[in-house]
Design an enzyme around this catalytic site. Structure first.
Site, PDB file in Angstrom:
ATOM      1  N   LYS A 107      44.741  31.941  30.389  1.00  0.00           N
ATOM      2  CA  LYS A 107      44.271  32.163  29.012  1.00  0.00           C
ATOM      3  C   LYS A 107      44.926  33.424  28.491  1.00  0.00           C
ATOM      4  CE  LYS A 107      41.368  30.166  26.151  1.00  0.00           C
ATOM      5  NZ  LYS A 107      41.066  28.725  26.095  1.00  0.00           N
TER       6      LYS A 107
HETATM    7  P1  NAD Z   1      38.711  27.420  15.432  1.00  0.00           P
HETATM    8  O1  NAD Z   1      39.207  28.806  15.270  1.00  0.00           O
HETATM    9  O2  NAD Z   1      39.479  26.320  14.820  1.00  0.00           O
HETATM   10  O3  NAD Z   1      37.197  27.314  14.899  1.00  0.00           O
HETATM   11  C1  NAD Z   1      36.181  28.158  15.294  1.00  0.00           C
HETATM   12  C2  NAD Z   1      35.014  27.936  14.342  1.00  0.00           C
HETATM   13  O4  NAD Z   1      33.863  28.612  14.828  1.00  0.00           O
HETATM   14  C3  NAD Z   1      35.256  28.471  12.919  1.00  0.00           C
HETATM   15  O5  NAD Z   1      34.713  27.561  11.984  1.00  0.00           O
HETATM   16  C4  NAD Z   1      34.440  29.769  12.881  1.00  0.00           C
HETATM   17  O6  NAD Z   1      34.016  30.103  11.581  1.00  0.00           O
HETATM   18  C5  NAD Z   1      33.274  29.378  13.754  1.00  0.00           C
HETATM   19  N1  NAD Z   1      32.532  30.491  14.334  1.00  0.00           N
HETATM   20  C6  NAD Z   1      33.000  31.608  14.932  1.00  0.00           C
HETATM   21  N2  NAD Z   1      31.971  32.367  15.352  1.00  0.00           N
HETATM   22  C7  NAD Z   1      30.834  31.697  15.011  1.00  0.00           C
HETATM   23  C8  NAD Z   1      29.452  31.941  15.167  1.00  0.00           C
HETATM   24  N3  NAD Z   1      29.031  33.047  15.782  1.00  0.00           N
HETATM   25  N4  NAD Z   1      28.574  31.033  14.694  1.00  0.00           N
HETATM   26  C9  NAD Z   1      28.989  29.905  14.082  1.00  0.00           C
HETATM   27  N5  NAD Z   1      30.290  29.609  13.918  1.00  0.00           N
HETATM   28  C10 NAD Z   1      31.195  30.494  14.354  1.00  0.00           C
HETATM   29  O7  NAD Z   1      38.540  27.198  17.013  1.00  0.00           O
HETATM   30  P2  NAD Z   1      38.473  25.824  17.811  1.00  0.00           P
HETATM   31  O8  NAD Z   1      39.831  25.501  18.305  1.00  0.00           O
HETATM   32  O9  NAD Z   1      37.701  24.814  17.032  1.00  0.00           O
HETATM   33  O10 NAD Z   1      37.649  26.282  19.098  1.00  0.00           O
HETATM   34  C11 NAD Z   1      36.232  26.338  19.106  1.00  0.00           C
HETATM   35  C12 NAD Z   1      35.763  26.433  20.543  1.00  0.00           C
HETATM   36  O11 NAD Z   1      36.248  25.296  21.275  1.00  0.00           O
HETATM   37  C13 NAD Z   1      36.257  27.650  21.311  1.00  0.00           C
HETATM   38  O12 NAD Z   1      35.281  28.017  22.266  1.00  0.00           O
HETATM   39  C14 NAD Z   1      37.484  27.124  22.046  1.00  0.00           C
HETATM   40  O13 NAD Z   1      37.805  27.900  23.194  1.00  0.00           O
HETATM   41  C15 NAD Z   1      36.981  25.737  22.401  1.00  0.00           C
HETATM   42  N6  NAD Z   1      38.027  24.773  22.697  1.00  0.00           N
HETATM   43  C16 NAD Z   1      38.984  24.478  21.760  1.00  0.00           C
HETATM   44  C17 NAD Z   1      39.946  23.519  22.069  1.00  0.00           C
HETATM   45  C18 NAD Z   1      40.980  23.100  21.062  1.00  0.00           C
HETATM   46  O14 NAD Z   1      41.730  22.145  21.356  1.00  0.00           O
HETATM   47  N7  NAD Z   1      41.048  23.700  19.898  1.00  0.00           N
HETATM   48  C19 NAD Z   1      39.965  22.922  23.326  1.00  0.00           C
HETATM   49  C20 NAD Z   1      38.957  23.236  24.239  1.00  0.00           C
HETATM   50  C21 NAD Z   1      38.002  24.161  23.899  1.00  0.00           C
END
Ligand code: NAD
Length: 417
Positions: A107
């Site tokens: 990461k």
């Molecule tokens: P992103 O940046 O596209 O979206 C994150 C979202 O969470 C945004 O809408 C933001 O406003 C919101 N957010 C942040 N803090 C918050 C809070 N305290 N309360 C409510 N909403 C909040 O990120 P993403 O890619 O959608 O990733 C989200 C999660 O999923 C992360 O934990 C990431 O590690 C995990 N994840 C993502 C992927 C991927 O393919 N993108 C894969 C596996 C895991």
């Protein structure tokens, strides 16, 4: 260093110790798995648009590569810490092992607030960070991907920077690229799509109907928005959504596409037509059939676990539930789809992208999603088998499966020298 990030690493270590104990794992192997193989902190100086120089902190942690090259996202966030990135790297090792794809876990992140940076400043951060970790990444070494507040454009810059140094284009050095630069069909929504395959299998197992099933989603980014959209398309009723500025609620149902348009205009889901504004806390505690935390870590803790009122907790985010909260939720009889299984669709399609790049192939979205459904359903079935075999809960079973697979590889490889 924030207390939350210390909590995240402690949570990851606790999970490992618990799985190791249940597997009666050799103490030495546990020690190897407890320590990342390599952790690097770099400084990332950039010139701001106004001519000032700012220096950001960049991190890359490579946890374990016994099963294949390191794989893991890069996030840009103001509270990125070494502890947090270490925990996330460890979870990547387990996720790739549960999904049974030939990768280890890594990461990375840069401690910055991308909302306060212009596009060209973000490009300079990305190119400088990539240069600082250039010798550590590579198609057979460590393959980064997007994560929180990074996207396909960020990956294009990483790939271009790496390629400039090599002297030829190397698309297979990163995944999550734009389609026209070697990205895979279906990658943008892959994590959410994988989550939906898991949810559908879970509702089937629990004898629940899909139509009218009520859903709350925390986080409206790549995972949350796509999960809400896909569930809405298959007839579920989305009753609550949130982002970092707050949440919205409508018991009659919310159209995620309307919210997406609203967020594009106003930068948040709040104040959307026909919805009541609620706090993020209220959203997590809303009564629903499926709750999807898809934002950041540690959102469900001892403090609110008792108030979680759902039948299925489908973890889109990494580490959204602390170990103590997980115990409380399991005791309440809530069916948990743990993060290392539930959100493994993203890394699985990343793996497909890497394979396509290495073979200079391009698969259709249909082919990608058929392969994804097969992979993730097999992973879920393996976890359900482990639940029965070890008479334990879903999260513990998933961890035992993962830690068992990585330890098998380590044991066979032996210790060099
Ligand atoms: P992103 O940046 O596209 O979206 C994150 C979202 O969470 C945004 O809408 C933001 O406003 C919101 N957010 C942040 N803090 C918050 C809070 N305290 N309360 C409510 N909403 C909040 O990120 P993403 O890619 O959608 O990733 C989200 C999660 O999923 C992360 O934990 C990431 O590690 C995990 N994840 C993502 C992927 C991927 O393919 N993108 C894969 C596996 C895991």
């Amino acid at each position: 260093m924030s207390t939350t990030s210390i909590g995240v690493l402690e949570a990851a270590e606790k999970q490992l110790e618990m799985a190791a104990e249940m597997l009666s794992l050799d103490r030495g192997l546990l020690e190897i798995l407890r320590h990342p193989k390599r952790s690097v902190i770099v400084s990332v100086p950039i010139r701001r648009d106004n001519g000032e120089i700012n220096v950001f902190t960049g991190i890359r942690v490579q946890h374990n590569d016994a099963r294949g090259p390191y794989k893991g996202g890069i996030r840009y966030h103001p509270v990125v810490t070494l502890e947090e990135v270490t925990a996330l790297a460890m979870w990547m090792t387990w996720k790739c092992a549960v999904a049974d794809i030939p990768y280890g876990g890594a990461k990375g992140g840069v401690r910055c607030n991308p909302k306060e940076l212009s596009v060209s400043e973000i490009e300079r951060v990305t190119r400088r960070y990539t240069t600082m970790i250039l010798s550590l990444i590579g198609p057979y070494q460590d393959v980064p991907a997007p994560d929180v507040y990074t996207d396909a454009q960020t990956m294009a810059w990483v790939m271009d920077t790496y390629s400039q140094f090599k002297g030829y284009m190397v698309p297979e050095v990163v995944t999550g690229k734009p389609l026209h630069l070697g990205g895979s069909e279906g990658r943008e929504a892959a994590t959410a799509q994988g989550l939906i395959y898991c949810i559908n299998r879970a509702t089937e197992t629990l004898g629940m109907r899909t139509k009218g099933t009520t859903v709350c989603v925390q986080g409206f980014g790549k995972v949350g928005w796509n999960a809400a959209r896909l569930l809405h398309e298959q007839g579920c009723r989305i009753i609550g959504l949130s982002d970092s500025r707050g949440g919205i609620y409508n018991s009659r149902g919310i159209d995620p596409i309307k919210v997406y348009e609203h967020k594009k205009r106003t930068d948040s889901v709040i104040n959307c037509d026909d919805c009541t504004n609620i706090t993020d806390k209220e959203l997590l505690e809303t009564e629903c059939d499926i709750l999807i935390p898809a934002a950041v870590e540690n959102q469900i803790s001892e403090e609110n676990a008792g108030n979680i009122n759902t039948r299925i907790l489908a973890e889109g985010a990494n580490g959204p539930t602390t170990p103590e909260a997980s115990r409380i939720i399991t005791e309440k009889g809530i069916f948990i789809l743990p993060d290392i299984l539930a959100n493994s669709g993203g890394v699985t399609v990343s793996y497909f992208e890497w394979v396509q790049n290495l073979h200079r192939e391009h698969w259709s979205e249909k082919e990608v999603y058929e392969k994804l459904e097969h992979k993730i359903t097999k992973a879920l079935d393996d976890v359900l088998d482990a639940v029965k075999k070890h008479d334990t809960d879903m999260r513990t079973a998933a961890l035992m499966l993962a830690v068992g697979r990585v330890s098998d590889s380590l044991r066979t490889l032996g210790l060099w020298p």
